[in-house]
Design an enzyme around this catalytic site. Structure first.
Site, short mmCIF file in Angstrom:
data_model
loop_
_atom_site.label_atom_id
_atom_site.label_comp_id
_atom_site.label_asym_id
_atom_site.label_seq_id
_atom_site.Cartn_x
_atom_site.Cartn_y
_atom_site.Cartn_z
N CYS A 95 -11.36 1.18 -3.02
CA CYS A 95 -11.02 1.65 -1.76
C CYS A 95 -11.99 2.83 -1.16
CB CYS A 95 -9.37 2.16 -1.64
SG CYS A 95 -8.26 1.03 -2.27
N HIS A 347 -7.40 -1.53 6.52
CA HIS A 347 -7.98 -1.11 5.67
C HIS A 347 -8.85 -2.07 4.74
CE1 HIS A 347 -8.62 1.03 1.74
NE2 HIS A 347 -7.62 0.92 1.18
N CYS A 378 -6.48 7.24 -1.70
CA CYS A 378 -6.05 6.73 -2.76
C CYS A 378 -6.78 5.64 -3.16
CB CYS A 378 -4.44 6.19 -2.89
SG CYS A 378 -4.09 4.98 -1.71
#
Length: 399
Positions: A95, A347, A378
């Protein structure tokens, strides 16, 4: 070689984010073409930057295969029309891919190895679902190094609810609803559109043009969220309404040192102050931004009270709530995600870090009373990433 401590975020753009899968607007669009389109848009917005003076292109992707593989930084640079003399590479921190691309080239700028660099990320989760084709080492399970479902992000979110029962489903629902409403208001007020690069799309019905994020649900209500199923656990607390959707999209940014800023007459939107990455238990990966932010604050000599704006990636509502709870910040604090976040926008894993920076930079321009801002997220497999930025427009006054 000159050591150049000042690292600047000059500009950043992104494609509209699309829903992953066959019904999404990018189903018939290549992943690398999304990154190329964003890069061309960035270069067109900054015509005073000589293309042959760009020292590096770093493009992140989590699942590096097919049209999302083959050293993306180099291939996308060539496809975007940069000279063959411009090098590039691919990077992966799940991420935080784009965030790591920015900090990596930023470190090169600070060291004096780079004057100008492009950093960003792309994820086509429709073509390349998270973890597809991966072959985790059997020791992870045999030696119980991580849980068998540590890569199931929804289950890691449920575990944060377990650990902090006062962070209730109702609070998460409220946060998810507000994200949708804030993004809708941001679109209505023209806040997000200036940094979107339109993308031509193709489907069975013909050609189209992507100009807005596809996953928004402005009609979201608490009543509607309360009735959603909990797919990660029977009678759980995490729902689609409090999770970021699977998403396709790309982001790129232009990073520069002070000498390049002066030589090319550039106007920085942010100055990098510090950054930090930290590891946590993979089974509760959503807590990662807490230690990474503490590290970045410590390295900057700042406290959480010095931060005037926060752009926190909303992988899950509970993940952001745990961050806010740790630092004593209210769930609805107006400094946090003023224009909404990933629950509504989406995302696309490795791309999201630069989206946070784009939104923070735009807010800095509107808030000269704010000196420092944070972008934090995160990271799968138990990590967190944080970058602290300074507002060049800061006027020395507080509101």
């Amino acid at each position: 070689m000159t050591i150049n401590a000042d690292v600047y975020f000059i500009d950043g753009v992104r494609t509209p984010f699309g829903r992953a899968g066959e019904k999404g607007m990018y189903w018939q669009t290549r992943a690398d073409d999304l990154a190329v389109k964003a890069m061309i848009g960035l270069l067109e917005r900054n015509p005073d930057v000589p293309k042959d003076r760009i020292d590096e292109v770093a493009i992140a992707a989590t699942t590096q295969q097919g049209d999302q593989g083959l050293t993306l930084g180099r291939t996308t640079a060539l496809l975007a029309g940069l000279p063959q003399s411009v090098p590039g590479y691919a990077i992966d921190r799940m991420c935080a891919g784009a965030m790591t691309a920015v900090t990596a080239v930023g470190g090169g700028v600070a060291f004096g190895a780079y004057d100008l660099a492009i950093a960003g990320g792309v994820e086509h989760m429709g073509r390349h679902p998270l973890g597809i084709g991966a072959d985790p080492n059997p020791r992870f399970l045999a030696e119980k190094l991580v849980s068998a479902d540590a890569l199931d992000m929804g289950k890691t979110a449920e575990r944060i609810h377990d650990r902090f029962p006062h962070l209730t489903k109702e609070r998460a629902d409220q946060f998810g609803m507000l994200s949708q409403h804030k993004v809708a208001a941001a679109y209505e007020n023209g806040k997000l559109q200036p940094d979107l690069i339109p993308v031509a799309t193709r489907s069975d019905s013909g050609w189209g043009l992507a100009t807005a994020d596809e996953g928004m649900r402005p009609e979201t209500t608490m009543e509607g969220l309360a009735g959603l199923r909990t797919p990660f656990r029977p009678h759980g607390r995490v729902t689609a309404g409090t999770s970021s959707p699977l998403t396709d999209g790309a982001t790129v940014s232009l990073i520069a040192g002070k000498d390049a800023v002066k030589e090319h007459g550039l106007t920085p939107k942010m100055r990098m102050v510090s950054f930090g990455f930290a590891g946590v238990d993979p089974e509760i990966m959503g807590l990662g931004p807490v230690p990474s932010t503490e590290k970045a604050l410590r390295k900057a000599g700042l406290s959480i009270d010095d931060i005037g704006l926060f752009e926190l990636n909303e992988a899950f509502a509970i993940q952001v709530l745990s961050f806010l709870d740790h630092f004593g910040i209210a769930d609805d604090d107006p400094r946090v995600n003023k224009w909404g976040g990933a629950i509504a926008i989406g995302h696309p894993l490795a791309a999201s870090g630069v989206r946070l920076m784009i939104q923070l930079a735009a807010q800095f321009a509107e808030h000269p009373e704010v000196r420092y801002g944070v972008t934090a997220m995160c990271v799968g497999l138990g990590q967190g990433g944080t970058v602290i930025w300074e507002n060049p427009a800061w006027n020395g006054r507080r509101k």
